[in-house]
Scaffold this motif. Structure first.
Motif, short mmCIF file in Angstrom:
data_model
loop_
_atom_site.label_atom_id
_atom_site.label_comp_id
_atom_site.label_asym_id
_atom_site.label_seq_id
_atom_site.Cartn_x
_atom_site.Cartn_y
_atom_site.Cartn_z
N SER A 42 116.33 0.85 74.09
CA SER A 42 117.75 1.16 73.88
C SER A 42 118.22 2.19 74.90
O SER A 42 119.33 2.10 75.43
CB SER A 42 118.00 1.69 72.46
OG SER A 42 117.69 0.69 71.52
N ASP A 159 121.91 -5.14 71.88
CA ASP A 159 120.70 -4.40 71.48
C ASP A 159 120.27 -4.87 70.10
O ASP A 159 120.86 -4.49 69.10
CB ASP A 159 120.99 -2.89 71.51
CG ASP A 159 119.70 -2.07 71.40
OD1 ASP A 159 118.62 -2.65 71.17
OD2 ASP A 159 119.79 -0.83 71.56
N GLU A 160 119.32 -5.75 70.06
CA GLU A 160 118.80 -6.35 68.83
C GLU A 160 119.90 -7.01 67.98
O GLU A 160 120.10 -6.66 66.82
CB GLU A 160 118.05 -5.30 68.01
CG GLU A 160 116.84 -4.75 68.76
CD GLU A 160 115.92 -3.95 67.87
OE1 GLU A 160 115.76 -4.32 66.71
OE2 GLU A 160 115.38 -2.95 68.37
N GLY A 243 115.76 2.00 66.08
CA GLY A 243 116.92 2.85 66.38
C GLY A 243 118.09 1.99 66.78
O GLY A 243 117.90 0.84 67.15
MG LIG Z 1 116.31 0.38 70.15
#
Ligand SMILES: [Mg+2]
Ligand SMILES: Nc1ncnc2c1ncn2[C@@H]1O[C@H](COP(=O)(O)OP(=O)(O)OP(=O)(O)O)[C@@H](O)[C@H]1O
Length: 244
Positions: A42, A159-160, A243
């Protein structure tokens, strides 16, 4: 495709090194980033649009230093997170998409036309007047994508994006992301989605440890995890779960 270039760019907080100095360029259309929790994925992608500034070195987007021209770069680089809920800013679906366009100061008719286009494209037309908080998880992720694509970015970073979705919505998001004409950079633990990507980077312990075609990157990552398991070493810099 846009050119993203890292020139000895690193990130550290106090004495904690989060990302070792990295020098590389990204100019392919579809780029994947894989690696264990806390490894620095990230951090790496957030540097591309200036959400995180390098502690040393430079990140450039089409030649523009992101630290100096963050605003201009963010007009070209859209970012979507796993937690679509966290990206909701307005009380109605339609306004949430329109909100992304505020800084472009477009005529109202153009804003409406672009928003309608997104509502239809992402199957949200009959939810346009509803509160985004009433949407399902999958619909919220579609809304997040709509709110990013409405500004017509040249690069989309996700991001994911599939982490919180069921199989059907996961497939839908993958289909949408992989059919975009723009440059797409996806951080994911969902390795299957990377099969047809042009390039995959594997991040481990604050460093890019592999950079190549998806099959090779996935084989490298699997092998690395097997080795770490055998050694009993915790992967990455794991601290507190996924995260955002
Ligand atoms: Mg991450
Ligand atoms: N603001 C900060 N201050 C101190 N440490 C931080 C900060 N932000 C991130 N870190 C640490 O940097 C490391 C890398 O975090 P990052 O979020 O980039 O990992 P990640 O690879 O995206 O992990 P995940 O797969 O869990 O999302 C982690 O150990 C994290 O705790």
């Amino acid at each position: 495709m846009p050119n993203i270039s890292f020139d000895r760019a690193s990130v550290a907080y106090d004495s904690d090194v989060i990302l070792q100095p990295q020098t590389f360029e990204l100019s392919e259309q579809r780029i994947g980033i894989i690696g264990s929790n806390g490894s620095g994925k990230s951090t790496l992608v957030r540097m591309i649009n200036g959400l995180i500034e390098p502690s040393s070195g430079t990140v450039r987007y089409n030649g523009l230093d992101v630290a100096k021209h963050g605003k201009a770069v963010r007009r070209k680089v859209g970012f979507i997170f796993s937690d679509a809920e966290a990206q909701i800013v307005m009380p109605r679906v339609r306004d949430d998409i329109a909100f992304s366009l505020r800084r472009f100061k477009l005529p109202k008719a153009e804003v409406n036309a672009r928003v309608d286009d997104m509502l239809h494209r992402f199957g949200l037309a009959d939810r346009a007047e509803n509160s985004p908080h009433t949407l399902s998880g999958g619909e919220k992720q579609m809304l997040a994508l709509a709110a990013v694509l409405v500004i017509e970015p040249e690069t989309i970073i996700a991001d994911e994006p599939t982490t919180l979705l069921d199989m059907r919505n996961r497939r839908r998001i993958i289909r949408e992301l992989t059919s975009l004409e723009q440059q797409v950079i996806v951080v994911t633990h969902d390795i299957e989605m990377l099969a047809d990507f042009d390039r995959v980077l594997c991040v481990n312990d604050s460093d890019i440890v592999f950079d190549g075609p998806p099959r090779d990157a996935i084989a490298f990552y699997t092998d690395l995890m097997d080795r770490l398991d055998a050694e009993g070493t915790p992967g990455g810099n794991y601290t507190d779960g996924p995260g955002f």
